[in-house]
Scaffold this active site. Structure first.
Site, mmCIF file in Angstrom:
data_model
loop_
_atom_site.group_PDB
_atom_site.id
_atom_site.type_symbol
_atom_site.label_atom_id
_atom_site.label_comp_id
_atom_site.label_asym_id
_atom_site.label_seq_id
_atom_site.Cartn_x
_atom_site.Cartn_y
_atom_site.Cartn_z
ATOM 1 N N HIS A 139 -10.831 7.244 3.503
ATOM 2 C CA HIS A 139 -9.815 6.581 4.317
ATOM 3 C C HIS A 139 -9.875 5.063 4.223
ATOM 4 O O HIS A 139 -9.002 4.380 4.752
ATOM 5 C CB HIS A 139 -9.961 6.995 5.789
ATOM 6 C CG HIS A 139 -11.242 6.529 6.422
ATOM 7 N ND1 HIS A 139 -12.368 7.312 6.461
ATOM 8 C CD2 HIS A 139 -11.581 5.366 7.030
ATOM 9 C CE1 HIS A 139 -13.334 6.658 7.085
ATOM 10 N NE2 HIS A 139 -12.886 5.470 7.427
ATOM 11 N N ASP A 161 -13.831 13.658 3.561
ATOM 12 C CA ASP A 161 -13.333 12.279 3.676
ATOM 13 C C ASP A 161 -14.218 11.337 2.862
ATOM 14 O O ASP A 161 -14.697 10.317 3.353
ATOM 15 C CB ASP A 161 -13.282 11.852 5.145
ATOM 16 C CG ASP A 161 -12.572 10.522 5.331
ATOM 17 O OD1 ASP A 161 -11.827 10.131 4.421
ATOM 18 O OD2 ASP A 161 -12.782 9.870 6.367
ATOM 19 N N SER A 213 -17.007 1.392 8.437
ATOM 20 C CA SER A 213 -16.950 2.658 7.715
ATOM 21 C C SER A 213 -17.579 2.490 6.334
ATOM 22 O O SER A 213 -17.260 1.555 5.593
ATOM 23 C CB SER A 213 -15.501 3.113 7.587
ATOM 24 O OG SER A 213 -15.433 4.378 7.002
#
EC number: 3.4.21.90
Length: 1248
Positions: A139, A161, A213
């Site tokens: 993402h 992901d 992230s």
């Protein structure tokens, strides 16, 4: 952690701290270094001279914590009045906090192994070198800030992901190692400590943020244990969403409500063909307070863009300074809206009106019974757009007015309890009723109410119909409207209000019409010989005209109002609209429910009697745990006694919200298999009544036949003896012979004479005499017919007493019954080695079908926009690709609003009504999934006692998957039965599973399951068939009437019946997430065991056991290890021996025992035999045991049998003894009779 060398760390070289405390006068002795010793000595002498020559008062104190505290203490008592007059100085800027040990350690490792991912110069996240891979969250958008890594081709995994690529060869030395070892404790990442507990990574809230992230989490050895993807705020702590490893398998841990921590890309909006960031609107218009109409137009232009709500927030918050967040921010959006007047069918006393508290929608999806009511007024907001919990505002004529919230009321059959209010919405808990009324008292103390027909019956949570939440009980999943005013995913549509007609604005003045605007903008139209129309903000006079020839309406484009079907839409703006978030979202929670009083249970022979004490209506249900469940349920409202039959497979009873009660019968009886004949017959009669009656009847017939045969032979001998005397005229029978043959000394009538007498005098007796031989023949034929069945029974009992099968190889195959909780033992005999006993017990068996989701269905919501009224013209419908869309144009309408007629014309007006269906807001939590079920895969959790160790393993029962137990390999399955409780089509609703033949996708029927269908709860593709038909509006009223079938999903919820959890056969327990059946007691499971040579003990190394004898002092059959056997032995040496029963009908609890010298051991066994004769093997020696077992005293127990349950009970040795005695006695009589007959025949033949 190993020290990682570095050249510079925070602009200084790292040096370890000296171990000794620093003295008051520090004498620096340099380390001896040959190459620079002279230079260093000179520098030290110079430094010491400077220190000694400096004046002491001028010496600054050392900057340590102790001196700083002392200085503060000394300066505290000084009071300088001049200092008080000085203006307060600004606080110096605080220095950035120095990183702690954990942060410093992570920064050292991250220096080489992570790289920034940038997009347009902004850091969006990070990529990490782990092992031989480059890992980047999928993402995170952008490019890795490294020329070599940016060129790599990444493989994307949507499941985790994650994007991965192979590390270039020259960068492998920079990669970090990873590990799957994660003991609970604290780990390290860029912002400090990470706690790992209960399978979750958590950090203090605020330690992580968007942009983190891709950062790794390290253990104390510098190994990567997880990669951060995002987080979920849980109050004081934040749960991290991570990708981690479990035994080299990648897994993803995602807490509920987790958000991705990639830096968000700016979202663009549009204004006059120019794009701009939605969070920073241009200055014209930039603020709702300055230019409300233009701002609302800008919002309507961007209503379908992703950044609409950012633009809405920025447009309503005009101050450039950062404001403190509070609950008032949630009400800020309402300053762009206003309350409104709408049509109400019942305003009290049965008449309709345009009400300031019109009812728009009543939602009852919450399973806890809470209602969510939408009305036309607004609560918590005042007319000046400020927030006040105690106020509400309503539309009074053309302008809003304030009133007290305390005057708000909601009622059904009785007043409701209002639990929450905000904006247009009210939360209330109401008693059951057929109508719902809302009302309030306005500023003039006038009461306004609005009543709608609405059937309300609070739903039942669990299995008890209670009225108030208990203090103690059981927590069950339910849904409710969360009392939160924060912005949610739910929204409503708003639009510009229509022009509101008001006849009171016009007055007649001597042939002229005067329009008084009262500070408002008025749109007027007059037909006085010519067209006279326009907008005015000042009073205006229309000459030579009458009021009936004019039409005036107030127009206001500074506020939005709800897109209501009871109010027409603005004719100029058409479909333009806005959106606002609404409060009180529907969420899954837990509700406390009561638990019914435990019943009084009395056990009987194969039955239980339960005395129930319900405090309120309580559901009682029960099922058999065999192939035919025979499920039954009933609501119990009063004290009741219920007697239930307990089958051999067991009975499961569920009373209220209590956990299920399980019962199994035992072979209890009043007689005994080791007593007198009548006790033995009573024993078997209570266990097997039909079989006992048949066997006793046949035995009695056989015995009577034998007795009859003996009597017949005696009669024949008697006849032979007296015949010569009967043939001799006047002969007299000797006294001894007459005594033995029981005859008179005179002549008697012959058989034929007696038969002739009966024929002439008593014919019924004659025919009864003739039927005796025929009856004997019929009985004999039936005995011969039943003889094979008796032979089969005896053969079955003989087979069951054969010893257990053994194998003479280290590859052993055995079959265990698919029964959870019952231990099973198998014996492995290998030539030259001591026998080995393996004990296996199924702890759980899971059948998991392969599912493919067809669709989900839920409650639909009928969306009815405000009708479009075309005054003096004809409207036209346009095609729209919406689910179950319907559009109709009705001519000849003449709608009225509260201020008068909406249109100027009488009959040329048309109304365009449209409606469509979409998923209700509750579909995110309240939905049912329709699956196609395919072949089920079986897996088993097996406890194995191997080499004295209890080891639990999980294996797929497919006959191919091997699991290792120490050094042995076990292959489980395939199962003997491919049975599964799931049909080809199943429906899953929350935690329940139903077998149901649902309609396929795109073929739903109105009012039935599947009337609205969607691929997933989040998908936008929706199919609907609800029989939506628009109807003609009533004359003079603005509304959109329609007819529609009721929700098929809600109808199915009421009529769905019991789930598979209660109706599945074989005692299956059904679970979801994933869908599976657990512990179904059906079929057998073969197990193949590969045992290595090292696991066996050679015969020469094992003890030798001799002189064994067995004695059974006590035995209760059909009970859990109710038998005790004492085995005496002589062992050659001390050691451990395997113990095993060579008879399948007997199960021994112990697997191995310690033997030593002349001693004895005690073992416990379980059997279903009344007379158990079995052989026990200890090491390589066997001994014969015989037990006379008595029936158990308990009729019912709450655990299954631990032994093989026989279909037919064996015959005890005592019963066989009695059979031999009785048969021998009768046989002796027959033998004596036969001997007498033979002697008589021999004598009679010798005379002739």
């Amino acid at each position: 952690m190993e020290f990682i060398p570095t050249q510079t760390f925070y602009n200084r070289r790292y040096q370890p701290r000296p171990w000794a405390p620093r003295p008051t006068i520090q004498v620096i002795r340099p380390r001896p270094r040959p190459q620079r010793q002279a230079g260093q000595l000179a520098q030290l002498i110079s430094a010491v001279n400077k220190l000694t020559m400096r004046a002491v008062p001028q010496q600054k104190p050392r900057r340590n914590r102790k001196n700083k505290k002392q200085r503060q203490k000394k300066q505290a008592p000084q009071n300088d009045p001049k200092q008080k007059k000085q203006p307060p100085q600004k606080k110096p800027a605080q220095k950035k906090k120095k990183p702690g040990r954990r942060e410093r350690m992570c920064m050292k490792i991250e220096n080489d192994c992570i790289f920034e991912v940038k997009h347009e110069g902004k850091v969006m996240g990070y990529a990490c070198l782990v092992g031989d891979k480059v890992m980047k969250p999928a993402h995170v958008k952008g490019t890795i800030d490294n020329a070599d890594l940016a060129k790599l081709a990444f493989k994307r995994s949507s499941k985790y992901d994650l994007e991965c690529a192979q590390i270039p060869v020259h960068m492998k030395s920079d990669a970090s190692k990873f590990t799957h070892e994660k003991p609970e404790g604290y780990y390290n990442w860029h912002h400090g400590a990470v706690q790992y507990s209960g399978g979750r990574f958590t950090i203090p809230t605020g330690a992580g943020k968007p942009g983190d992230s891709g950062r790794p989490i390290f253990d104390n050895k510098g190994r990567v244990v997880a990669i951060v993807l995002g987080g979920a705020n849980e109050g004081a702590r934040t749960a991290l969403s991570v990708v981690t490893w479990n035994k080299d398998i990648v897994t993803k841990i995602t807490p509920e409500g987790a958000e991705e921590w990639s830096l968000a890309l700016p979202v663009l909006c549009l204004l006059a063909n120019t794009t701009f960031p939605c969070s920073q609107p241009p200055c014209t218009p930039c603020c709702y307070e300055k230019e409300p109409e233009s701002t609302l137009r800008m919002l309507e232009d961007n209503v379908m863009r992703p950044g609409y709500y950012q633009l809405l927030k920025a447009s309503l918050t005009c101050s450039p300074h950062r404001q403190r967040r509070s609950t008032k921010d949630n009400f800020n959006v309402y300053k762009a809206t206003r309350p409104y007047l709408a049509h109400c069918p019942d305003c009290g006393e049965g008449h309709s009106c345009h009400s300031p508290i019109a009812l728009e929608r009543i939602r009852n999806e919450a399973t806890d019974g809470t209602l969510k009511i939408q009305v036309s007024l607004q609560i918590g907001i005042k007319t000046d757009d400020s927030h006040d919990w105690t106020k509400l505002r309503y539309m009074d004529s053309h302008t809003p007015a304030d009133a007290e919230r305390a005057g708000l009321l909601v009622r059904t059959s009785a007043p409701c309890t209002i639990t929450g209010t905000m904006g247009h919405f009210i939360l209330a808990r109401c008693p059951k009723g057929e109508t719902l009324t809302v009302g309030f008292t306005d500023s003039r103390k006038i009461s306004h109410t609005c009543t709608h027909p609405f059937h309300h019956e609070p739903p039942v949570i669990g299995r008890e119909r209670f009225h108030s939440r208990p203090q103690h009980g059981k927590e069950l999943p339910c849904s409710t409207y969360v009392q939160s005013t924060a912005a949610t995913a739910e929204e409503i549509e708003v639009h510009m209000p229509p022009d509101t007609p008001d006849r009171t604005l016009m007055t007649q003045q001597s042939g002229n019409v005067k329009i008084t605007v009262n500070g408002q903008t008025v749109r007027y139209k007059c037909n006085c010989g010519g067209s006279n129309e326009g907008l005015t903000t000042t009073d205006k006079v229309i000459n030579n005209c009458k009021i009936d020839q004019c039409h005036a309406a107030v127009t206001n484009h500074k506020n939005w109002q709800y897109n209501s079907p009871l109010v027409p839409r603005n004719a100029e703006l058409g479909d333009r609209k806005g959106k606002i978030h609404i409060p009180f979202p529907l969420a899954n929670v837990t509700c406390r429910v009561p638990k019914a009083r435990n019943p009084t249970v009395t056990y009987g022979k194969n039955q239980v009697t339960m005395l129930l004490y319900p405090d309120h209506p309580t559901l009682l249900s029960y099922r058999n745990m065999g192939q035919e469940p025979n499920y039954h349920e009933e609501w119990v409202t009063h004290k009741k006694e219920v007697t239930l039959t307990v089958p051999t497979e067991g009975l499961e009873v569920t009373w209220g919200n209590n956990e299920p009660y399980k019962y199994w019968p035992q072979m209890s009886t009043n007689g005994t298999a080791h007593g007198h004949p009548h006790e033995i017959i009573l024993y078997y009669y209570e266990l097997y009544p039909t079989m006992t009656v048949v066997i006793v009847s046949v035995a009695s017939f056989v015995l009577l036949s034998m007795v009859g045969t003996a009597v017949g032979m005696c009669v024949c001998a008697r006849r032979r003896c007296i015949t010569p005397y009967e043939l001799t005229p006047g002969a007299t029978v000797p006294f001894l012979l007459s005594l033995l043959c029981c005859v008179r000394t005179t002549k008697a009538a012959t058989y034929y004479e007696a038969a002739a007498y009966l024929w002439n005098e008593q014919q019924p007796l004659f025919w009864l005499q003739a039927l005796i031989p025929l009856a004997a023949l019929i009985v004999l034929c039936n005995c011969l017919k039943l003889l094979p069945c008796c032979c089969k029974t005896l053969a079955f009992l003989a087979v069951m007493s054969i010893g257990a099968h053994t194998v003479s190889a280290y590859e052993h195959v055995t079959v265990i019954p698919n029964t959870v909780g019952v231990p099973y033992k198998t014996l492995v005999n290998r030539p030259g080695y001591s026998p080995m006993v393996l004990e296996m017990e199924l702890q759980s068996v899971t059948l998991e079908p392969t599912l493919s989701l067809d669709y989900i269905t839920c409650e639909y919501k009928t969306v009815i926009p405000s009708p479009y009224v075309k005054c003096c013209g004809t409207a036209e419908c346009k095609d729209k690709s919406l689910p179950d869309y319907s559009c109709k144009v009705f001519t000849g309408v003449y709608p009225f609003m509260w201020g008068g007629a909406y249109c100027f014309c009488d009959a040329e007006n048309t109304q365009l009504s449209e409606a469509h269906v979409e998923k209700s807001e509750s579909c995110k939590t309240e939905f049912a999934s329709a699956y196609r079920a395919h072949t089920a895969s079986a897996s088993a959790k097996l406890r194995v006692l191997y080499q004295g160790n209890n080891i639990t393993v999980a294996a797929y029962a497919n006959g191919d998957h091997a699991v290792t137990v120490k050094d042995a390999k076990f292959v489980v399955g395939p199962m003997s039965s491919a049975w599964t409780p799931f049909d080809n089509k199943i429906v899953v609703y929350k935690g329940d599973v139903y077998n149901m033949d649902y309609p396929p996708f795109g073929a739903g029927r109105p009012g039935q399951f599947g009337d609205i269908q969607s691929r997933t709860p989040e998908s936008k593709d929706v199919y609907a068939n609800t029989q939506l038909v628009l109807q003609r509006p009533a004359a003079g009223t603005v509304h959109v009437p329609y007819s529609q079938a009721p929700s098929g999903f809600k109808y199915w919820l009421k009529e769905r019946g019991a789930s598979l959890q209660h109706t599945a056969p074989f005692g299956c327990q059904i679970a979801t997430n994933p869908v599976r059946a657990v512990n179904c007691a059906v079929g057998n499971i073969p197990i193949s065991i590969d045992i290595p040579d090292a696991a066996f003990t050679r015969v020469v190394d094992a003890p030798s056991v001799t002189d064994m004898s067995c004695e059974v002092p006590a035995c209760t059959h059909s009970s859990d290890f109710g038998g005790v056997a004492i085995i005496k032995y002589t062992a050659s040496k001390k050691g451990k021996c395997a113990v095993h029963s060579m008879t399948n009908a007997v199960t021994i609890r112990e697997a191995d025992v310690e033997v030593e010298g002349n001693s004895q051991l005690q073992i416990s066994f379980s059997t279903a035999l009344a007379s158990a004769e079995f052989r026990v093997q200890v090491c390589s020696t066997q001994v014969h045991c015989a037990a006379a077992c008595h029936p158990p005293k308990d009729h019912i127990v709450n655990y299954p049998a631990s032994h093989t349950t026989l279909g037919v009970q064996d015959i005890s040795t005592t019963a066989m003894s009695w059979v031999q005695k009785i048969t021998g006695g009768v046989g002796l009589i027959v033998a004596v009779a036969a001997l007498i007959l033979i002697v008589v025949l021999c004598v009679s033949f010798s005379r002739h």
